[in-house]
Design an enzyme around this catalytic site. Structure first.
Site, short mmCIF file in Angstrom:
data_model
loop_
_atom_site.label_atom_id
_atom_site.label_comp_id
_atom_site.label_asym_id
_atom_site.label_seq_id
_atom_site.Cartn_x
_atom_site.Cartn_y
_atom_site.Cartn_z
N CYS A 2 -3.15 -33.27 5.79
CA CYS A 2 -1.90 -32.76 6.73
C CYS A 2 -0.69 -33.55 6.66
O CYS A 2 -0.87 -34.89 6.71
CB CYS A 2 -2.41 -32.96 8.21
SG CYS A 2 -1.41 -31.80 9.24
N LYS A 40 -10.00 -26.28 15.89
CA LYS A 40 -8.48 -26.79 15.27
C LYS A 40 -8.55 -28.28 15.11
O LYS A 40 -8.90 -28.95 15.79
CB LYS A 40 -7.52 -26.40 16.44
CG LYS A 40 -6.07 -26.80 16.22
CD LYS A 40 -5.40 -26.21 15.12
CE LYS A 40 -4.02 -26.80 14.64
NZ LYS A 40 -3.50 -26.25 13.54
N SER A 41 -7.89 -28.75 14.25
CA SER A 41 -7.63 -30.02 14.03
C SER A 41 -6.92 -30.87 15.22
O SER A 41 -5.90 -30.21 15.78
CB SER A 41 -6.76 -30.60 12.81
OG SER A 41 -7.17 -30.12 11.51
N GLY A 77 -9.43 -18.52 6.30
CA GLY A 77 -8.21 -18.86 7.15
C GLY A 77 -7.32 -17.89 7.39
O GLY A 77 -7.46 -17.06 8.51
N THR A 78 -6.32 -17.54 6.66
CA THR A 78 -5.17 -16.37 6.87
C THR A 78 -5.93 -15.15 7.29
O THR A 78 -5.50 -14.35 8.01
CB THR A 78 -4.52 -16.08 5.56
OG1 THR A 78 -3.88 -17.67 5.31
CG2 THR A 78 -3.43 -15.29 5.53
N MET A 113 2.88 -25.33 11.45
CA MET A 113 2.33 -25.33 12.75
C MET A 113 2.67 -26.50 13.51
O MET A 113 3.14 -26.51 14.73
CB MET A 113 1.01 -25.05 12.99
CG MET A 113 0.78 -23.71 12.26
SD MET A 113 1.40 -22.35 12.99
CE MET A 113 0.34 -22.18 14.46
N ASN A 131 -9.49 -34.11 8.56
CA ASN A 131 -8.25 -33.48 7.93
C ASN A 131 -7.47 -34.66 7.05
O ASN A 131 -6.79 -35.48 7.77
CB ASN A 131 -7.46 -32.66 8.80
CG ASN A 131 -6.55 -32.08 8.09
OD1 ASN A 131 -6.33 -32.03 6.87
ND2 ASN A 131 -5.53 -31.22 8.80
N GLY A 144 -7.83 -18.28 -0.07
CA GLY A 144 -7.59 -16.85 -0.49
C GLY A 144 -8.70 -15.95 -0.25
O GLY A 144 -8.99 -15.13 -1.13
N SER A 175 -10.39 -24.51 9.75
CA SER A 175 -9.45 -25.18 10.70
C SER A 175 -8.10 -24.59 10.98
O SER A 175 -7.42 -24.38 10.04
CB SER A 175 -9.75 -26.52 10.64
OG SER A 175 -9.04 -27.10 11.46
C1 LIG Z 1 -1.68 -21.04 10.99
C2 LIG Z 1 -2.61 -22.15 10.13
C3 LIG Z 1 -3.09 -23.22 10.66
C4 LIG Z 1 -3.78 -24.24 10.19
N1 LIG Z 1 -4.14 -25.46 10.66
C5 LIG Z 1 -4.95 -26.26 10.09
C6 LIG Z 1 -5.57 -27.34 10.65
O1 LIG Z 1 -5.30 -27.51 11.89
N2 LIG Z 1 -6.50 -28.32 9.92
C7 LIG Z 1 -6.62 -27.93 8.81
O2 LIG Z 1 -7.40 -28.67 8.36
N3 LIG Z 1 -6.18 -26.93 8.24
C8 LIG Z 1 -5.32 -26.06 8.74
N4 LIG Z 1 -4.96 -24.86 8.03
C9 LIG Z 1 -5.25 -24.67 6.63
C10 LIG Z 1 -6.46 -23.80 6.62
O3 LIG Z 1 -7.70 -24.38 7.18
C11 LIG Z 1 -6.88 -23.40 5.19
O4 LIG Z 1 -7.30 -24.54 4.41
C12 LIG Z 1 -5.85 -22.71 4.20
O5 LIG Z 1 -5.08 -21.79 5.20
C13 LIG Z 1 -6.30 -22.11 3.27
O6 LIG Z 1 -7.33 -21.06 3.58
P1 LIG Z 1 -6.88 -19.32 3.57
O7 LIG Z 1 -6.29 -19.22 2.20
O8 LIG Z 1 -8.08 -18.78 3.88
O9 LIG Z 1 -5.91 -19.31 4.59
C14 LIG Z 1 -4.25 -23.94 8.71
C15 LIG Z 1 -3.60 -22.78 8.05
C16 LIG Z 1 -3.05 -21.83 8.88
C17 LIG Z 1 -2.64 -20.48 8.18
#
Ligand SMILES: Cc1cc2nc3c(=O)[nH]c(=O)nc-3n(C[C@H](O)[C@H](O)[C@H](O)COP(=O)(O)O)c2cc1C
Length: 315
Positions: free
Chosen positions: A132, A49-50, A274-275, A75, A129, A253, A25
């Protein structure tokens, strides 16, 4: 010897995913175009997106920054509001499971959003979620307040009867994970997704001698490469303490097929990216799928269940 045919499909109770890999998300899943691209991609499911009740612009930019060891973001939940996401789903015919992520700013708002989501036949499951900041004001993360978490889940399951998953924050002590699992095991939860970004990190630009994002004086949630060990540890311990009927979606990660393999070895049934998805774009799902299948072929595993949770101790 003939190679076994590899299958990376999985099931979370009655929800069937053709691939165990999906977006996290918040990663390129906010607008109509982004969601359409995900629908057409080889991801096994879509996470939106949440969303909140009202659309939100989110925090002042720059609010996301990436470097070789990961990402930082603050964000502020920019999203188009729950009605946009429910309308989008209504318009689209797809077989792909859709996880509607919701992140109300209070318990009352979350209950309202859950009631709205449960009226739509197009939402496969809600991913709630709980990780947050801002949800209860004063920067509190509900997943860190075990009393409120328990109260909240009791309230939800009085009326919510559809598939529900919880997006959890990272925990840093085994006893915390054990206690959260004791609470979660009492409810008919479909899955947990762990972990959300690690809160309260800071990235420094040594050239400008400043922080790299604008909101909250540069503090933000950390994702990407450097959080993988924490994600793996959370998955490992939830796999130990949760009822076996509650699936784990690993997140944190993931940049390649080996990372996915490790998440599944620790106990994840599926994974979110995510990233790395933000940095690489939609073609990532083809690459990760290929890499995971190639690992399984080399190890002569034919399905996710062949090795899920089988991480060995050193003896
Ligand atoms: C730009 C950005 C926006 C995010 N927005 C949300 C969100 O709206 N809801 C949510 O549950 N997690 C959100 N996350 C967290 C990601 O879903 C994920 O849990 C976190 O980035 C770890 O995963 P990664 O290491 O693959 O980035 C967001 C992360 C990033 C980088």
């Amino acid at each position: 010897m003939d190679k076994k045919k590899v299958n990376i499909s999985i099931s979370i109770k009655d929800i069937k995913l053709s691939s165990c890999i999906m977006n996290a998300s918040g990663a390129i899943c906010t607008t109509e175009k982004e969601l359409n691209d995900l629908l057409k991609s080889s991801s096994g499911a879509i996470v939106t997106k949440s969303c909140t009740f009202f659309p939100r612009k989110g925090n002042v930019k720059p609010r996301y920054f990436y470097c070789e060891y990961g990402s930082i973001n603050s964000m502020g939940l920019p999203n188009l509001g729950i009605d946009f996401y429910l309308d989008f789903l209504e318009k689209n015919k797809t077989e792909k499971p859709i996880f509607l992520s919701i992140s109300g700013l209070s318990i009352e708002e979350n209950c309202f959003l859950l009631k709205k989501a449960s009226l739509s036949s197009k939402v496969t499951a809600v991913e709630l979620n709980l990780s947050c900041p801002n949800i209860l004001g004063e920067e509190e993360i509900i997943g860190y307040d075990f009393y409120k978490l328990s109260y909240f889940l009791k309230e939800i399951f009085k009326f919510y009867k559809k598939p529900l998953g919880l997006k959890l924050p990272p925990y840093f002590k085994e006893i915390h994970i054990k206690n959260v699992a004791i609470i979660l095991n009492q409810f008919p939860i479909y899955f947990v997704t762990c972990i959300n970004s690690i809160p309260n990190g800071i990235f420094v630009n040594s050239t400008t001698e400043s922080v790299v994002i604008y909101p909250k004086k540069g503090f933000g949630g950390i994702g990407g490469l450097s959080i993988k060990p924490f994600a793996l540890a959370n998955i490992r311990l939830f796999h130990l303490y949760l009822r076996k009927e509650i699936s784990i979606i690993g997140c944190g990660g993931i940049t390649n097929g080996v990372d996915i393999f490790e998440h599944i070895l620790c106990g994840a049934s599926a994974v979110q990216v995510g990233t790395q998805f933000i940095e690489e774009g939609i073609s990532i799902f083809d690459r990760l799928k290929k890499e995971l299948i190639s690992i399984l072929e080399k190890k002569n595993y034919s399905s996710i269940d062949n090795f899920k949770g089988n991480l060995k101790d050193l003896v």
